[in-house]
Design a protein around this motif. Structure first.
Motif, PDB file in Angstrom:
ATOM      1  N   GLN A 116       0.926  -1.245   0.188  1.00 33.85           N
ATOM      2  CA  GLN A 116       0.070   0.103  -0.014  1.00 33.85           C
ATOM      3  C   GLN A 116       0.946   1.404  -0.008  1.00 33.85           C
ATOM      4  O   GLN A 116       0.451   2.172  -0.578  1.00 33.85           O
ATOM      5  N   VAL A 214     -15.293  -1.068   5.468  1.00 37.58           N
ATOM      6  CA  VAL A 214     -15.039  -1.151   4.012  1.00 37.58           C
ATOM      7  C   VAL A 214     -14.923  -2.627   3.808  1.00 37.58           C
ATOM      8  O   VAL A 214     -14.161  -3.252   4.382  1.00 37.58           O
TER       9      VAL A 214
ATOM     10  N   PHE B  85       1.925  -2.997 -10.069  1.00 33.43           N
ATOM     11  CA  PHE B  85       2.585  -4.137  -9.416  1.00 33.43           C
ATOM     12  C   PHE B  85       1.936  -5.523  -9.657  1.00 33.43           C
ATOM     13  O   PHE B  85       0.943  -5.685 -10.227  1.00 33.43           O
ATOM     14  N   ASN B  89      -1.807  -3.893  -5.572  1.00 32.36           N
ATOM     15  CA  ASN B  89      -1.487  -2.880  -4.646  1.00 32.36           C
ATOM     16  C   ASN B  89      -2.510  -1.755  -4.716  1.00 32.36           C
ATOM     17  O   ASN B  89      -2.397  -0.447  -4.701  1.00 32.36           O
ATOM     18  N   LEU B  90      -3.983  -2.124  -5.072  1.00 29.02           N
ATOM     19  CA  LEU B  90      -5.000  -0.873  -5.006  1.00 29.02           C
ATOM     20  C   LEU B  90      -5.118  -0.618  -3.516  1.00 29.02           C
ATOM     21  O   LEU B  90      -4.964  -1.450  -2.593  1.00 29.02           O
ATOM     22  N   PHE B  91      -5.454   0.766  -3.353  1.00 34.11           N
ATOM     23  CA  PHE B  91      -5.662   1.067  -1.877  1.00 34.11           C
ATOM     24  C   PHE B  91      -7.110   0.534  -1.589  1.00 34.11           C
ATOM     25  O   PHE B  91      -8.164   0.751  -1.849  1.00 34.11           O
ATOM     26  N   THR B  92      -6.801  -0.391  -0.536  1.00 30.48           N
ATOM     27  CA  THR B  92      -7.686  -1.259   0.070  1.00 30.48           C
ATOM     28  C   THR B  92      -9.267  -0.406   0.590  1.00 30.48           C
ATOM     29  O   THR B  92     -10.171  -0.775   0.245  1.00 30.48           O
ATOM     30  N   HIS B  93      -8.869   0.867   0.927  1.00 27.94           N
ATOM     31  CA  HIS B  93     -10.001   1.444   1.913  1.00 27.94           C
ATOM     32  C   HIS B  93     -10.617   2.673   0.710  1.00 27.94           C
ATOM     33  O   HIS B  93     -11.683   3.345   1.217  1.00 27.94           O
ATOM     34  N   TYR B 135     -15.239  -1.573  -4.257  1.00 29.58           N
ATOM     35  CA  TYR B 135     -13.933  -1.484  -3.490  1.00 29.58           C
ATOM     36  C   TYR B 135     -12.971  -2.560  -4.098  1.00 29.58           C
ATOM     37  O   TYR B 135     -13.715  -3.709  -4.556  1.00 29.58           O
ATOM     38  N   ALA B 137     -11.679  -5.285  -2.771  1.00 30.35           N
ATOM     39  CA  ALA B 137     -12.169  -6.829  -2.543  1.00 30.35           C
ATOM     40  C   ALA B 137     -13.219  -7.078  -3.162  1.00 30.35           C
ATOM     41  O   ALA B 137     -13.557  -8.376  -3.304  1.00 30.35           O
ATOM     42  N   GLN B 138     -14.042  -6.262  -3.736  1.00 31.51           N
ATOM     43  CA  GLN B 138     -15.169  -6.889  -4.435  1.00 31.51           C
ATOM     44  C   GLN B 138     -14.937  -6.791  -5.986  1.00 31.51           C
ATOM     45  O   GLN B 138     -15.890  -7.177  -6.738  1.00 31.51           O
TER      46      GLN B 138
END
Lengths: 221, 249
Positions: A116, A214, B85, B89-93, B135, B137-138
Protein backbone atom coordinates in the motif's frame (compact mmCIF):
# COMPACT_ATOMS: atom_id res chain seq x y z
CA UNK A 1 -31.62 -5.95 55.69
CA UNK A 2 -33.40 -3.03 54.18
CA UNK A 3 -32.01 -1.14 51.23
CA UNK A 4 -32.25 2.59 50.91
CA UNK A 5 -32.10 4.80 47.87
CA UNK A 6 -32.47 8.56 47.87
CA UNK A 7 -33.10 10.68 44.78
CA UNK A 8 -31.20 13.52 46.42
CA UNK A 9 -27.96 11.61 45.77
CA UNK A 10 -28.39 11.97 42.07
CA UNK A 11 -27.55 15.65 41.42
CA UNK A 12 -24.16 15.23 43.10
CA UNK A 13 -23.52 11.92 41.33
CA UNK A 14 -24.46 13.68 38.09
CA UNK A 15 -21.73 16.24 38.67
CA UNK A 16 -19.29 13.43 39.40
CA UNK A 17 -20.34 11.67 36.22
CA UNK A 18 -19.73 14.84 34.21
CA UNK A 19 -16.21 15.08 35.61
CA UNK A 20 -15.55 11.41 34.84
CA UNK A 21 -16.69 11.89 31.25
CA UNK A 22 -14.68 15.08 30.78
CA UNK A 23 -11.59 13.54 32.32
CA UNK A 24 -11.88 10.46 30.11
CA UNK A 25 -12.42 12.55 26.99
CA UNK A 26 -9.41 14.74 27.73
CA UNK A 27 -7.11 11.79 28.55
CA UNK A 28 -8.16 9.64 25.63
CA UNK A 29 -7.70 12.54 23.16
CA UNK A 30 -4.25 13.43 24.46
CA UNK A 31 -3.41 9.75 24.43
CA UNK A 32 -4.62 9.31 20.85
CA UNK A 33 -2.50 12.13 19.44
CA UNK A 34 0.59 11.28 21.47
CA UNK A 35 0.06 7.55 20.97
CA UNK A 36 -0.10 7.98 17.21
CA UNK A 37 3.12 10.00 17.17
CA UNK A 38 4.83 7.41 19.38
CA UNK A 39 3.71 4.63 17.07
CA UNK A 40 5.00 6.50 14.03
CA UNK A 41 8.33 7.10 15.80
CA UNK A 42 8.63 3.42 16.68
CA UNK A 43 7.83 2.23 13.18
CA UNK A 44 9.35 4.79 10.86
CA UNK A 45 12.39 6.14 12.70
CA UNK A 46 15.66 4.76 13.95
CA UNK A 47 18.13 6.13 16.46
CA UNK A 48 17.30 8.47 19.34
CA UNK A 49 13.66 9.06 18.38
CA UNK A 50 12.99 5.34 18.23
CA UNK A 51 14.69 4.66 21.55
CA UNK A 52 12.95 7.57 23.25
CA UNK A 53 9.54 6.42 22.07
CA UNK A 54 10.26 2.80 23.04
CA UNK A 55 11.50 3.78 26.51
CA UNK A 56 8.39 5.89 26.98
CA UNK A 57 6.07 3.04 26.10
CA UNK A 58 8.00 0.57 28.29
CA UNK A 59 7.98 2.92 31.27
CA UNK A 60 4.27 3.71 31.19
CA UNK A 61 3.23 0.15 30.50
CA UNK A 62 5.65 -1.25 33.05
CA UNK A 63 4.62 0.81 36.07
CA UNK A 64 1.28 1.06 37.91
CA UNK A 65 -1.03 3.87 36.82
CA UNK A 66 -1.57 4.84 40.45
CA UNK A 67 2.16 5.31 41.00
CA UNK A 68 2.31 7.47 37.86
CA UNK A 69 -0.59 9.57 39.14
CA UNK A 70 1.07 10.05 42.53
CA UNK A 71 4.38 10.90 40.90
CA UNK A 72 2.76 13.62 38.83
CA UNK A 73 0.59 15.02 41.60
CA UNK A 74 2.57 14.59 44.83
CA UNK A 75 6.00 13.93 43.34
CA UNK A 76 6.11 17.08 41.23
CA UNK A 77 4.63 19.08 44.10
CA UNK A 78 7.53 17.87 46.22
CA UNK A 79 9.85 19.26 43.57
CA UNK A 80 8.06 22.59 43.72
CA UNK A 81 5.67 22.15 40.76
CA UNK A 82 2.19 22.23 42.22
CA UNK A 83 -0.51 21.09 39.78
CA UNK A 84 -4.24 21.15 40.41
CA UNK A 85 -5.72 17.67 40.93
CA UNK A 86 -7.58 17.97 37.62
CA UNK A 87 -4.44 18.83 35.68
CA UNK A 88 -2.47 16.07 37.42
CA UNK A 89 -5.19 13.57 36.60
CA UNK A 90 -5.36 14.58 32.93
CA UNK A 91 -1.58 14.56 32.51
CA UNK A 92 -0.89 11.27 34.30
CA UNK A 93 -3.69 9.34 32.68
CA UNK A 94 -3.20 10.98 29.29
CA UNK A 95 0.47 9.98 29.28
CA UNK A 96 -0.42 6.50 30.46
CA UNK A 97 -3.06 5.75 27.85
CA UNK A 98 -0.77 7.20 25.16
CA UNK A 99 1.62 4.29 25.79
CA UNK A 100 -1.15 1.72 25.38
CA UNK A 101 -2.66 3.45 22.37
CA UNK A 102 0.81 3.64 20.80
CA UNK A 103 0.97 -0.13 20.88
CA UNK A 104 -2.48 -0.51 19.37
CA UNK A 105 -1.63 1.99 16.63
CA UNK A 106 1.67 0.28 15.98
CA UNK A 107 -0.01 -3.07 15.51
CA UNK A 108 -2.63 -1.58 13.19
CA UNK A 109 -0.14 0.39 11.10
CA UNK A 110 2.01 -2.69 10.70
CA UNK A 111 -1.02 -4.70 9.67
CA UNK A 112 -1.43 -2.44 6.63
CA UNK A 113 0.40 -4.19 3.82
CA UNK A 114 3.73 -2.79 2.68
CA UNK A 115 2.51 -2.72 -0.91
CA UNK A 116 0.00 0.00 0.00
CA UNK A 117 2.82 2.37 0.91
CA UNK A 118 4.82 1.36 -2.17
CA UNK A 119 1.85 2.15 -4.40
CA UNK A 120 1.38 5.53 -2.72
CA UNK A 121 5.07 6.37 -3.11
CA UNK A 122 5.03 5.25 -6.73
CA UNK A 123 2.37 7.90 -7.43
CA UNK A 124 4.76 10.55 -6.17
CA UNK A 125 3.47 10.92 -2.61
CA UNK A 126 5.89 11.79 0.14
CA UNK A 127 6.23 9.38 3.05
CA UNK A 128 3.98 11.60 5.18
CA UNK A 129 1.32 11.77 2.49
CA UNK A 130 1.45 7.99 2.17
CA UNK A 131 0.96 7.62 5.92
CA UNK A 132 -1.77 10.25 6.05
CA UNK A 133 -3.87 9.29 3.04
CA UNK A 134 -3.22 5.58 2.66
CA UNK A 135 -1.87 3.93 5.82
CA UNK A 136 -3.75 5.91 8.45
CA UNK A 137 -7.29 5.54 7.06
CA UNK A 138 -6.77 1.79 7.00
CA UNK A 139 -4.96 1.60 10.34
CA UNK A 140 -7.73 3.57 12.07
CA UNK A 141 -10.32 1.09 10.88
CA UNK A 142 -8.17 -1.80 12.05
CA UNK A 143 -7.43 -0.22 15.44
CA UNK A 144 -10.99 0.66 16.35
CA UNK A 145 -11.90 -2.55 18.22
CA UNK A 146 -8.76 -2.41 20.42
CA UNK A 147 -9.15 1.32 20.82
CA UNK A 148 -12.76 0.86 21.99
CA UNK A 149 -11.46 -1.37 24.78
CA UNK A 150 -8.97 1.26 25.83
CA UNK A 151 -11.72 3.88 26.02
CA UNK A 152 -13.83 1.59 28.18
CA UNK A 153 -10.83 0.90 30.47
CA UNK A 154 -10.17 4.63 30.75
CA UNK A 155 -13.76 5.34 31.77
CA UNK A 156 -13.26 3.02 34.71
CA UNK A 157 -9.62 3.76 35.52
CA UNK A 158 -10.36 7.46 35.96
CA UNK A 159 -11.97 6.40 39.23
CA UNK A 160 -8.55 6.46 40.89
CA UNK A 161 -8.48 10.27 40.76
CA UNK A 162 -10.59 10.44 43.92
CA UNK A 163 -7.29 9.51 45.65
CA UNK A 164 -5.89 12.93 44.77
CA UNK A 165 -9.11 14.60 45.83
CA UNK A 166 -11.08 14.93 42.59
CA UNK A 167 -14.87 14.65 42.90
CA UNK A 168 -15.43 12.27 39.99
CA UNK A 169 -18.27 9.74 40.00
CA UNK A 170 -16.42 7.45 42.42
CA UNK A 171 -15.24 10.34 44.58
CA UNK A 172 -18.74 11.77 44.93
CA UNK A 173 -20.10 8.33 45.76
CA UNK A 174 -17.50 7.95 48.48
CA UNK A 175 -18.42 11.32 49.99
CA UNK A 176 -22.16 10.53 50.02
CA UNK A 177 -21.56 7.09 51.48
CA UNK A 178 -19.30 8.31 54.22
CA UNK A 179 -21.98 10.76 55.26
CA UNK A 180 -24.86 8.28 55.51
CA UNK A 181 -22.98 4.96 55.83
CA UNK A 182 -25.09 3.44 53.05
CA UNK A 183 -21.96 2.08 51.36
CA UNK A 184 -23.61 -0.79 49.56
CA UNK A 185 -26.49 1.20 48.11
CA UNK A 186 -24.43 4.21 47.07
CA UNK A 187 -21.69 2.16 45.44
CA UNK A 188 -24.31 0.01 43.74
CA UNK A 189 -25.81 3.13 42.16
CA UNK A 190 -22.30 4.31 41.18
CA UNK A 191 -21.57 0.92 39.61
CA UNK A 192 -24.84 0.98 37.65
CA UNK A 193 -24.04 4.45 36.30
CA UNK A 194 -20.59 3.23 35.16
CA UNK A 195 -22.19 0.20 33.56
CA UNK A 196 -24.72 2.31 31.68
CA UNK A 197 -21.97 4.62 30.48
CA UNK A 198 -19.79 1.75 29.29
CA UNK A 199 -22.69 0.13 27.43
CA UNK A 200 -23.56 3.41 25.79
CA UNK A 201 -20.00 4.05 24.65
CA UNK A 202 -19.59 0.47 23.44
CA UNK A 203 -22.75 0.71 21.38
CA UNK A 204 -21.75 4.05 19.90
CA UNK A 205 -18.36 2.68 18.86
CA UNK A 206 -19.91 -0.44 17.34
CA UNK A 207 -22.10 1.86 15.31
CA UNK A 208 -19.08 3.83 14.19
CA UNK A 209 -17.28 0.62 13.25
CA UNK A 210 -20.20 -0.38 11.08
CA UNK A 211 -20.40 3.03 9.42
CA UNK A 212 -16.77 3.23 8.37
CA UNK A 213 -16.54 -0.44 7.46
CA UNK A 214 -14.99 -1.21 4.09
CA UNK A 215 -15.06 -4.59 2.36
CA UNK A 216 -11.71 -6.32 2.62
CA UNK A 217 -10.42 -4.48 5.67
CA UNK A 218 -10.12 -6.18 9.05
CA UNK A 219 -13.25 -7.83 10.43
CA UNK A 220 -15.30 -6.38 7.60
CA UNK A 221 -14.74 -9.31 5.27
CA UNK B 1 18.69 11.34 -25.83
CA UNK B 2 16.25 8.49 -25.29
CA UNK B 3 13.27 8.99 -22.95
CA UNK B 4 14.73 6.56 -20.44
CA UNK B 5 18.42 5.91 -20.10
CA UNK B 6 19.79 3.45 -17.56
CA UNK B 7 23.54 3.34 -17.26
CA UNK B 8 25.61 0.72 -15.44
CA UNK B 9 23.13 0.08 -12.63
CA UNK B 10 24.32 -1.90 -9.61
CA UNK B 11 22.41 -3.11 -6.57
CA UNK B 12 23.41 -5.47 -3.84
CA UNK B 13 21.40 -6.94 -0.97
CA UNK B 14 23.86 -8.02 1.66
CA UNK B 15 26.23 -10.42 -0.02
CA UNK B 16 24.08 -10.96 -3.06
CA UNK B 17 24.66 -8.74 -6.07
CA UNK B 18 21.23 -8.47 -7.64
CA UNK B 19 22.09 -6.03 -10.41
CA UNK B 20 25.58 -6.13 -11.89
CA UNK B 21 25.82 -3.32 -14.38
CA UNK B 22 22.55 -2.94 -16.25
CA UNK B 23 22.37 -0.48 -19.12
CA UNK B 24 19.37 0.06 -21.34
CA UNK B 25 17.52 2.72 -23.30
CA UNK B 26 13.90 3.27 -24.12
CA UNK B 27 12.76 5.69 -26.82
CA UNK B 28 9.47 7.53 -26.51
CA UNK B 29 6.62 5.27 -27.57
CA UNK B 30 8.66 2.10 -27.34
CA UNK B 31 7.69 -1.03 -25.48
CA UNK B 32 10.42 -3.28 -24.20
CA UNK B 33 9.87 -6.57 -22.44
CA UNK B 34 12.27 -7.95 -19.84
CA UNK B 35 12.34 -11.70 -19.44
CA UNK B 36 14.48 -14.03 -17.39
CA UNK B 37 14.37 -16.62 -14.62
CA UNK B 38 12.95 -15.47 -11.28
CA UNK B 39 15.42 -14.00 -8.83
CA UNK B 40 17.55 -12.37 -11.51
CA UNK B 41 16.85 -8.81 -10.49
CA UNK B 42 14.09 -7.86 -12.94
CA UNK B 43 11.80 -6.42 -10.27
CA UNK B 44 14.72 -4.75 -8.53
CA UNK B 45 15.65 -3.09 -11.81
CA UNK B 46 12.14 -1.64 -12.20
CA UNK B 47 12.10 -0.41 -8.61
CA UNK B 48 15.48 1.23 -9.05
CA UNK B 49 14.21 3.17 -12.04
CA UNK B 50 11.78 5.21 -9.91
CA UNK B 51 14.00 4.77 -6.85
CA UNK B 52 11.48 2.85 -4.79
CA UNK B 53 14.72 0.96 -4.22
CA UNK B 54 17.90 3.02 -4.12
CA UNK B 55 20.53 1.71 -6.54
CA UNK B 56 24.08 1.43 -5.19
CA UNK B 57 25.74 2.66 -8.35
CA UNK B 58 24.85 3.80 -11.86
CA UNK B 59 22.79 6.58 -13.33
CA UNK B 60 19.28 6.95 -14.70
CA UNK B 61 17.77 9.70 -16.82
CA UNK B 62 14.11 10.28 -17.57
CA UNK B 63 13.41 12.73 -20.38
CA UNK B 64 16.79 14.39 -19.86
CA UNK B 65 16.42 14.73 -16.06
CA UNK B 66 18.81 12.67 -13.99
CA UNK B 67 16.65 10.53 -11.72
CA UNK B 68 19.62 9.43 -9.63
CA UNK B 69 20.89 12.94 -8.89
CA UNK B 70 20.46 13.91 -5.23
CA UNK B 71 19.23 17.32 -6.36
CA UNK B 72 16.34 15.86 -8.34
CA UNK B 73 12.88 16.03 -6.81
CA UNK B 74 12.22 12.31 -6.71
CA UNK B 75 8.50 12.76 -5.91
CA UNK B 76 8.05 14.69 -9.13
CA UNK B 77 9.91 12.00 -11.08
CA UNK B 78 7.81 9.25 -9.53
CA UNK B 79 4.61 11.07 -10.46
CA UNK B 80 5.82 10.89 -14.08
CA UNK B 81 6.49 7.15 -13.98
CA UNK B 82 3.53 4.80 -13.70
CA UNK B 83 4.13 1.60 -11.78
CA UNK B 84 1.94 -1.48 -12.08
CA UNK B 85 2.60 -4.07 -9.38
CA UNK B 86 2.34 -7.82 -9.57
CA UNK B 87 -0.20 -7.91 -6.74
CA UNK B 88 -2.00 -4.71 -7.82
CA UNK B 89 -1.66 -2.87 -4.50
CA UNK B 90 -4.90 -0.99 -4.94
CA UNK B 91 -5.70 1.11 -1.89
CA UNK B 92 -7.93 -1.20 0.12
CA UNK B 93 -10.00 1.54 1.75
CA UNK B 94 -10.90 3.37 -1.45
CA UNK B 95 -13.34 2.65 -4.26
CA UNK B 96 -11.98 2.01 -7.74
CA UNK B 97 -12.76 5.62 -8.66
CA UNK B 98 -11.01 7.08 -5.62
CA UNK B 99 -8.04 4.80 -6.19
CA UNK B 100 -7.57 6.39 -9.58
CA UNK B 101 -8.32 9.92 -8.34
CA UNK B 102 -6.10 9.92 -5.22
CA UNK B 103 -2.81 10.66 -6.97
CA UNK B 104 -4.41 13.45 -8.99
CA UNK B 105 -5.82 15.05 -5.86
CA UNK B 106 -2.90 14.65 -3.47
CA UNK B 107 0.09 14.75 -5.80
CA UNK B 108 -1.03 16.85 -8.74
CA UNK B 109 -3.38 19.00 -6.66
CA UNK B 110 -6.20 18.66 -9.16
CA UNK B 111 -9.55 19.81 -7.69
CA UNK B 112 -11.59 16.85 -6.46
CA UNK B 113 -14.43 17.13 -8.94
CA UNK B 114 -12.12 17.39 -11.89
CA UNK B 115 -9.99 14.52 -10.57
CA UNK B 116 -13.05 12.28 -10.26
CA UNK B 117 -14.15 13.10 -13.80
CA UNK B 118 -10.70 12.26 -15.10
CA UNK B 119 -10.63 9.08 -13.01
CA UNK B 120 -13.94 7.98 -14.49
CA UNK B 121 -12.57 8.50 -18.01
CA UNK B 122 -9.55 6.34 -17.16
CA UNK B 123 -11.82 3.63 -15.77
CA UNK B 124 -13.79 3.79 -19.02
CA UNK B 125 -10.55 3.36 -20.93
CA UNK B 126 -9.87 0.06 -19.15
CA UNK B 127 -13.53 -0.96 -19.46
CA UNK B 128 -14.48 -0.61 -15.81
CA UNK B 129 -16.63 2.52 -15.59
CA UNK B 130 -19.44 0.41 -14.16
CA UNK B 131 -17.20 -0.66 -11.25
CA UNK B 132 -16.32 2.89 -10.17
CA UNK B 133 -17.96 2.48 -6.77
CA UNK B 134 -16.65 -1.00 -6.03
CA UNK B 135 -13.95 -1.58 -3.44
CA UNK B 136 -10.88 -3.61 -4.46
CA UNK B 137 -12.06 -6.61 -2.42
CA UNK B 138 -15.21 -6.67 -4.55
CA UNK B 139 -13.27 -6.91 -7.82
CA UNK B 140 -11.64 -9.87 -9.54
CA UNK B 141 -7.86 -9.91 -9.86
CA UNK B 142 -8.08 -8.95 -13.50
CA UNK B 143 -10.37 -6.04 -12.72
CA UNK B 144 -8.09 -4.91 -9.89
CA UNK B 145 -5.11 -4.91 -12.22
CA UNK B 146 -7.02 -2.90 -14.81
CA UNK B 147 -7.94 -0.35 -12.13
CA UNK B 148 -4.28 -0.15 -11.15
CA UNK B 149 -3.38 0.52 -14.79
CA UNK B 150 -6.04 3.26 -14.85
CA UNK B 151 -4.49 4.67 -11.66
CA UNK B 152 -1.12 4.86 -13.40
CA UNK B 153 -2.62 6.36 -16.58
CA UNK B 154 -4.46 9.12 -14.73
CA UNK B 155 -1.14 10.70 -13.79
CA UNK B 156 -0.23 11.20 -17.48
CA UNK B 157 3.00 9.27 -17.04
CA UNK B 158 5.88 9.57 -19.47
CA UNK B 159 6.62 5.91 -18.91
CA UNK B 160 4.88 2.96 -17.27
CA UNK B 161 6.76 0.15 -15.57
CA UNK B 162 4.95 -3.18 -15.34
CA UNK B 163 6.25 -5.66 -12.77
CA UNK B 164 4.86 -9.07 -13.79
CA UNK B 165 1.36 -7.64 -14.11
CA UNK B 166 -0.33 -10.95 -14.87
CA UNK B 167 1.65 -13.34 -12.67
CA UNK B 168 -0.80 -13.18 -9.76
CA UNK B 169 -3.85 -13.73 -11.96
CA UNK B 170 -5.95 -16.79 -12.63
CA UNK B 171 -5.27 -17.90 -16.22
CA UNK B 172 -8.70 -16.89 -17.48
CA UNK B 173 -8.21 -13.30 -16.24
CA UNK B 174 -4.83 -12.71 -17.89
CA UNK B 175 -6.32 -11.90 -21.29
CA UNK B 176 -8.30 -8.85 -20.20
CA UNK B 177 -5.20 -7.26 -18.66
CA UNK B 178 -2.98 -8.03 -21.65
CA UNK B 179 -5.63 -6.59 -23.94
CA UNK B 180 -5.46 -3.25 -22.11
CA UNK B 181 -1.66 -3.33 -22.22
CA UNK B 182 -1.57 -4.09 -25.93
CA UNK B 183 -3.95 -1.22 -26.57
CA UNK B 184 -1.64 1.10 -24.59
CA UNK B 185 1.45 -0.05 -26.44
CA UNK B 186 -0.24 0.43 -29.77
CA UNK B 187 -1.46 3.84 -28.66
CA UNK B 188 2.12 5.00 -28.26
CA UNK B 189 2.66 4.65 -24.50
CA UNK B 190 6.26 4.06 -23.46
CA UNK B 191 6.38 0.83 -21.48
CA UNK B 192 8.94 -1.35 -19.78
CA UNK B 193 7.36 -4.69 -18.96
CA UNK B 194 8.65 -7.59 -16.91
CA UNK B 195 6.58 -10.59 -17.93
CA UNK B 196 6.61 -14.24 -18.93
CA UNK B 197 3.83 -13.67 -21.47
CA UNK B 198 5.65 -14.45 -24.68
CA UNK B 199 2.55 -13.89 -26.76
CA UNK B 200 2.41 -10.32 -25.51
CA UNK B 201 6.14 -9.87 -26.07
CA UNK B 202 5.89 -11.08 -29.63
CA UNK B 203 2.85 -8.94 -30.38
CA UNK B 204 4.00 -5.55 -29.13
CA UNK B 205 7.59 -5.53 -27.91
CA UNK B 206 10.04 -3.46 -29.93
CA UNK B 207 12.75 -5.32 -28.12
CA UNK B 208 13.11 -8.19 -25.71
CA UNK B 209 15.72 -8.03 -22.99
CA UNK B 210 16.87 -11.32 -21.54
CA UNK B 211 18.29 -10.93 -18.03
CA UNK B 212 20.00 -13.48 -15.85
CA UNK B 213 22.09 -13.22 -12.66
CA UNK B 214 21.91 -9.44 -12.64
CA UNK B 215 23.18 -8.83 -16.17
CA UNK B 216 21.57 -8.47 -19.58
CA UNK B 217 22.47 -11.61 -21.48
CA UNK B 218 20.99 -10.55 -24.78
CA UNK B 219 18.58 -8.04 -26.20
CA UNK B 220 16.99 -7.59 -29.58
CA UNK B 221 13.75 -7.51 -31.58
CA UNK B 222 11.46 -10.44 -30.78
CA UNK B 223 11.72 -11.99 -34.25
CA UNK B 224 15.51 -12.18 -33.88
CA UNK B 225 15.50 -13.46 -30.32
CA UNK B 226 12.85 -16.07 -31.00
CA UNK B 227 14.29 -17.38 -34.25
CA UNK B 228 17.97 -16.65 -34.16
CA UNK B 229 19.39 -15.77 -30.74
CA UNK B 230 23.10 -15.07 -30.46
CA UNK B 231 23.56 -16.72 -27.06
CA UNK B 232 22.66 -20.40 -26.56
CA UNK B 233 21.31 -19.68 -23.07
CA UNK B 234 18.71 -17.32 -24.56
CA UNK B 235 17.49 -20.03 -26.89
CA UNK B 236 17.28 -22.49 -24.02
CA UNK B 237 15.31 -20.11 -21.80
CA UNK B 238 12.92 -19.11 -24.58
CA UNK B 239 12.30 -22.72 -25.49
CA UNK B 240 11.43 -23.61 -21.89
CA UNK B 241 9.22 -20.64 -21.32
CA UNK B 242 7.27 -21.04 -24.55
CA UNK B 243 6.75 -24.70 -23.72
CA UNK B 244 5.36 -23.71 -20.36
CA UNK B 245 3.32 -20.64 -21.24
CA UNK B 246 2.47 -21.59 -24.83
CA UNK B 247 3.20 -19.76 -28.03
CA UNK B 248 -0.22 -18.32 -28.52
CA UNK B 249 -1.11 -14.65 -28.45
Amino acid sequence: MNLLFKWEWLPDLGKGLTLTVELTAACISIGAVLGFLLAVARIYTRGPLYWLASAYVQFFRGTPLLVQLFMVHFGLAGLGLRLTPLLSGIIAMGLNTAAYQAEYFRGAIQAVKRGQTLAALSLGMTRWQAILYVVLPQALRLVLPAWSNELVYMLKYTSIVYLIGLPDLTGVGRTIASRNFRFFEVYAVVALIYLALVLLVTMALRGLERRIRVPGLGTAR
Amino acid sequence: MALLVVEDLHKRYGREEVLRGISLELEKGETKVIIGPSGTGKSTLLRCINRLTEPDRGRIWLDGVEVTSPRTNIYRIRSQIGFVFQDFNLFTHLTALDNVALGLIRVKRVPKREARERALRELERVGLADKADAYPAQLSGGQQQRVSIARALAMDPKLILFDEPTSALDPELIGEVLEVMIELAEGGMTMLVVTHEMGFARAVADEIIFMEHGVIVEQGPPEVLFTNPRVPRTAEFLRKITEFYGKSG
